[in-house]
Design a protein around this motif. Structure first.
Motif, mmCIF file in Angstrom:
data_model
loop_
_atom_site.group_PDB
_atom_site.id
_atom_site.type_symbol
_atom_site.label_atom_id
_atom_site.label_comp_id
_atom_site.label_asym_id
_atom_site.label_seq_id
_atom_site.Cartn_x
_atom_site.Cartn_y
_atom_site.Cartn_z
ATOM 1 N N PRO A 288 -1.490 5.961 8.919
ATOM 2 C CA PRO A 288 -0.420 5.696 7.908
ATOM 3 C C PRO A 288 -0.959 4.497 7.048
ATOM 4 C CG PRO A 288 0.214 4.408 10.113
ATOM 5 C CD PRO A 288 -1.097 5.395 10.215
ATOM 6 N N TYR A 289 -0.628 4.443 5.808
ATOM 7 C CA TYR A 289 -0.663 3.509 4.559
ATOM 8 C C TYR A 289 -0.022 2.130 5.133
ATOM 9 C CZ TYR A 289 -0.836 0.685 0.474
ATOM 10 O OH TYR A 289 -0.883 -0.240 -0.628
ATOM 11 N N VAL A 290 -0.524 1.028 5.345
ATOM 12 C CA VAL A 290 0.136 -0.215 5.660
ATOM 13 C C VAL A 290 -0.413 -1.123 4.621
ATOM 14 C CG1 VAL A 290 0.774 -2.131 6.987
ATOM 15 C CG2 VAL A 290 0.801 0.479 7.805
ATOM 16 N N TRP A 291 0.203 -1.848 3.742
ATOM 17 C CA TRP A 291 -0.287 -2.597 2.649
ATOM 18 C C TRP A 291 -0.811 -3.956 3.506
ATOM 19 C CZ3 TRP A 291 1.935 -7.591 1.730
ATOM 20 C CH2 TRP A 291 3.072 -7.738 2.259
ATOM 21 N N ASP A 300 -4.845 0.093 4.019
ATOM 22 C CA ASP A 300 -4.421 0.241 2.703
ATOM 23 C C ASP A 300 -5.651 0.598 1.786
ATOM 24 O OD1 ASP A 300 -6.173 -1.906 1.866
ATOM 25 O OD2 ASP A 300 -4.582 -3.403 1.571
ATOM 26 N N CYS A 301 -5.405 1.118 0.641
ATOM 27 C CA CYS A 301 -6.616 1.745 0.009
ATOM 28 C C CYS A 301 -7.968 1.154 0.133
ATOM 29 C CB CYS A 301 -6.312 2.083 -1.472
ATOM 30 S SG CYS A 301 -6.141 0.594 -2.647
ATOM 31 N N ALA A 362 -6.069 6.205 0.962
ATOM 32 C CA ALA A 362 -4.856 5.971 1.586
ATOM 33 C C ALA A 362 -3.877 5.710 0.598
ATOM 34 C CB ALA A 362 -4.777 4.577 2.289
ATOM 35 N N PRO A 363 -3.101 6.802 0.249
ATOM 36 C CA PRO A 363 -2.113 6.696 -1.041
ATOM 37 C C PRO A 363 -1.413 5.448 -1.475
ATOM 38 C CG PRO A 363 -2.341 8.732 -0.060
ATOM 39 C CD PRO A 363 -2.576 7.738 1.003
ATOM 40 N N VAL A 369 -3.302 8.459 5.270
ATOM 41 C CA VAL A 369 -4.621 8.781 4.890
ATOM 42 C C VAL A 369 -4.793 10.176 4.947
ATOM 43 C CG1 VAL A 369 -7.006 8.452 5.237
ATOM 44 C CG2 VAL A 369 -5.562 6.654 5.875
ATOM 45 N N ARG A 370 -5.234 10.868 3.688
ATOM 46 C CA ARG A 370 -5.592 12.045 3.449
ATOM 47 C C ARG A 370 -6.424 12.594 2.205
ATOM 48 N NH1 ARG A 370 0.583 12.408 0.598
ATOM 49 N NH2 ARG A 370 -0.056 11.924 -1.576
#
Length: 389
Positions: A288-291, A300-301, A362-363, A369-370
């Motif tokens: 998962p994305y997590v800021w 995160d990105c 990570a959008p 993440v994809r």
């Protein structure tokens, strides 16, 4: 003679029949409501396209705030480390100063017992500037070499301690400012994400399905652009290979590697490191994305790109603002696997290019993440491409 008939209630006629005042008011209200309904639609909700734009914009703003949060967090950590070091140094110097003061105190006590220069030494211990005191009283002329060294050491330690105290005070102020920036960035991220979630939560099931269809169409267009970029890159690669072969044939001793280098292709060392970075990034797909996250369970990105290249032996800065300067800028048409692709005017998003117009990133919050087209958010959103290391 006065009439005994009761007066009729005020009213009006509808189709020749008198109606009571209450009925008249009701009919009037119905008419007004009908006119209002005809004049303006009752549903003033934004269109799905407007909702999507607002949500996307809020997510972008949250991404920008996330990078500011990352920068403030990194600054806070460094500043706290500096403050701790300064306070430790100050404590050590204060102890040294106290030791020197005790030794000078013993010296003053000895003078008291012998009845010599008691006031001079005692005044020295209380002086703000020992050197000024020496100049004014010419005490140094009456001291032994050992005593002079003690006083010199005391004066030096006193000055160094005061300087360390000043540095620690300034560093603490900077740390407080950094902590304030950190709290502000964190609050901004949370506000933007909450607003986006509220917009999506207000949609009906039908609207959510229609929004998903709009998003699917957007992804199909992004995939089409990725395929076009892949064709352009393949054509450019063939052109470079043909030029290299022609150069090698025309000039004896010109190796294929030198011709390849002249064409702007990355060196074999970079390709090896990039392959390792991409292998790491692929292994994170689905997380998962997590800021603010830097792994291993979420990212995160910029946390993802930093971790991927670190696995390849390259230390990238923490934020997109710094990562964009950590290498050589190339055009999107010249992008190679492993390059970093940055997005938006404020450089608030980044992904790792994998070739064929695609990247791993990570959008945004709620996503994972994809692999995705570098045109996932429109062609104009690409800011720059950087080749690290």
């Amino acid at each position: 003679m006065a009439s005994h008939r009761k007066s009729r209630p005020a009213g009006s006629r509808v189709a020749g029949i008198r109606t009571p005042a209450l009925a008249t008011a009701a009919l009037t209200s119905v008419a007004l409501l009908s006119q209002t309904a005809t004049a303006a639609p009752a549903d003033d909700r934004p269109s799905l396209e407007e909702v999507q734009r607002k949500v996307d914009d809020l997510y972008r703003q949250a991404g920008s705030a996330t990078e500011k949060y990352n920068a403030a967090k990194e600054k806070t950590a460094k500043q706290r480390e500096q403050v701790d070091g300064l306070l430790d140094s100050l404590a050590a110097r204060t102890q040294e100063l106290n030791d020197a003061r005790e030794e000078l105190g013993s010296f003053a006590a000895a003078q008291y017992r012998t009845g010599t220069s008691v006031s001079d030494t005692a005044t020295l211990l209380l002086a703000d500037s020992p050197q000024d005191y020496f100049d004014q009283n010419q005490l140094m002329d009456r001291l032994t070499g050992r005593q002079k060294q003690l006083i010199d050491d005391y004066a030096t330690q006193q000055a160094e301690t005061m300087e360390k105290r000043r540095e620690a005070t300034e560093s603490l102020r900077t740390l407080t400012d950094a902590q304030t920036d950190l709290k502000t960035a964190k609050a901004t991220v949370r506000t933007k994400l909450s607003s986006a979630r509220r917009l999506l939560a207000d949609l009906t099931a039908e609207e959510q399905a229609r929004l998903a269809a709009i998003e699917k169409k957007k992804q199909e267009e992004a995939a089409r652009k990725a395929e076009e970029l892949a064709r352009q890159q393949a054509a450019e690669q063939r052109r470079q290979e043909e030029a290299a072969a022609a150069a090698q044939e025309a000039a004896s001793g010109t190796t294929s590697s030198s011709a390849s280098s002249s064409s702007g292709s990355p060196d074999p060392g970079y390709a090896t490191a990039a392959e390792k970075a991409l292998a790491f990034a692929r292994a994170q797909i689905g997380k998962p994305y997590v800021w603010g996250a830097t792994g291993p369970g979420s990212y995160d990105c910029s946390g993802l790109t930093q971790a991927a290249w670190k696995d390849a032996g390259v230390d990238l800065p923490r934020t997109t603002y710094d990562q964009v300067n950590a290498g050589t800028t190339v055009s999107i048409s010249a992008a190679r696997p492993g390059d970093l692709v940055f997005f938006y005017d404020d450089i608030s998003h980044v992904g790792i290019y994998i070739g064929d117009g695609m990247m791993i990133h990570a959008p945004k919050p709620g996503a994972y993440v994809r692999e995705e087209s570098v045109y996932y958010d429109g062609e104009s959103s690409i800011h720059s491409v950087v080749r690290p290391a």
